[in-house]
Motif scaffolding. Sequence first.
Motif, PDB file in Angstrom:
ATOM      1  N   ASN A 140       1.135   0.410  10.992  1.00 29.49           N
ATOM      2  CA  ASN A 140       0.492  -0.896  10.768  1.00 29.49           C
ATOM      3  C   ASN A 140       1.093  -1.910  11.729  1.00 29.49           C
ATOM      4  O   ASN A 140       1.042  -1.734  12.924  1.00 29.49           O
ATOM      5  N   THR A 141       1.708  -2.966  11.213  1.00 31.86           N
ATOM      6  CA  THR A 141       2.270  -4.000  12.080  1.00 31.86           C
ATOM      7  C   THR A 141       3.769  -3.831  12.282  1.00 31.86           C
ATOM      8  O   THR A 141       4.401  -4.677  12.911  1.00 31.86           O
ATOM      9  N   THR A 142       4.349  -2.751  11.762  1.00 32.40           N
ATOM     10  CA  THR A 142       5.798  -2.575  11.792  1.00 32.40           C
ATOM     11  C   THR A 142       6.195  -1.509  12.802  1.00 32.40           C
ATOM     12  O   THR A 142       5.566  -0.454  12.885  1.00 32.40           O
ATOM     13  N   GLN A 143       7.245  -1.784  13.581  1.00 32.42           N
ATOM     14  CA  GLN A 143       7.774  -0.823  14.523  1.00 32.42           C
ATOM     15  C   GLN A 143       9.062  -0.219  13.978  1.00 32.42           C
ATOM     16  O   GLN A 143       9.955  -0.941  13.537  1.00 32.42           O
TER      17      GLN A 143
ATOM     18  N   GLU B 104      -0.368 -15.612  14.663  1.00 43.72           N
ATOM     19  CA  GLU B 104       0.743 -15.101  15.469  1.00 43.72           C
ATOM     20  C   GLU B 104       1.274 -16.196  16.389  1.00 43.72           C
ATOM     21  O   GLU B 104       0.529 -17.061  16.834  1.00 43.72           O
TER      22      GLU B 104
ATOM     23  N   SER C  98       8.817  -1.638   4.738  1.00 44.81           N
ATOM     24  CA  SER C  98      10.263  -1.707   4.900  1.00 44.81           C
ATOM     25  C   SER C  98      10.814  -0.394   5.423  1.00 44.81           C
ATOM     26  O   SER C  98      10.155   0.658   5.372  1.00 44.81           O
TER      27      SER C  98
ATOM     28  N   ASP D   6      -0.378  -9.014   4.718  1.00 44.64           N
ATOM     29  CA  ASP D   6       0.889  -8.439   5.159  1.00 44.64           C
ATOM     30  C   ASP D   6       0.814  -6.915   5.106  1.00 44.64           C
ATOM     31  O   ASP D   6       0.779  -6.319   4.033  1.00 44.64           O
ATOM     32  N   GLU D   7       0.779  -6.283   6.283  1.00 51.54           N
ATOM     33  CA  GLU D   7       0.698  -4.831   6.360  1.00 51.54           C
ATOM     34  C   GLU D   7       2.034  -4.198   6.735  1.00 51.54           C
ATOM     35  O   GLU D   7       2.112  -3.004   7.004  1.00 51.54           O
ATOM     36  N   SER D   8       3.079  -5.003   6.779  1.00 49.52           N
ATOM     37  CA  SER D   8       4.385  -4.472   7.157  1.00 49.52           C
ATOM     38  C   SER D   8       4.974  -3.639   6.029  1.00 49.52           C
ATOM     39  O   SER D   8       4.669  -3.844   4.851  1.00 49.52           O
TER      40      SER D   8
END
Length: 216
Positions: free
Chosen positions: A171-174, A119, A139, A135-137
């Motif tokens: 996960n890592t996405t907002q 990061e 779409s 990669d846990e993002s």
Amino acid sequence: INAFLPGSLAAANKITNFDSLIGKTINVMLEDYLKDGDTFIVSNKKYIQYVLPQMLKLLKNDVQYTGTITGTSKFGIFIEFQDILTGLLHFSEMSEDTKEKFNNGYFRQGMSIKFFVKEVLKDNKIILSENEYVDESISLEDFKTSNEGTVMTGVVVSTKPYGFFINFGINTTQFIGLLHIKELNGKRFRKGDDVTCLISSVDLEQKKIFLKYIQN
């Protein structure tokens, strides 16, 4: 043009062997001009500050880098890489083998080590890891497929006169949607409050998430 490069401005990190710079090409920028001595003062640190934002943008999470240890502390190892970048490999991001060596005082300045970039923080601090990046993002299209028409609980991240922006972190996405004030019948929230909403629609073209309030 002859110029003077002070040791304090000659590198991103502390220099322990100045003789190692003899014959070496170094990128610098003009720091000052001393008229009395007719001397230009130059700085490698100033050059680093100039190119740093662009270099940080080029870093990749899925690439393994090799760097040189510049120092250690009780919580981790400082590593220089790509000539001008320095990151921290925290104890929690080390492999079990590296943790054991770290606890035994194995690592010394100048040693080579491999790592991933985990990061880059807002203050340009670089967090490193020996764990391969996953990669846990997801779409917005995936979010629409999985959650449109369902009820979810999110957190208020911003309040406006016309409504509240709610964050649904996965996960890592907002994913942030608007809960319009007309949906609330006078109900009010504060930043940090949990709010249960119906994901009424997801507009992929406008990249907007529309919500309806579900009263608990």
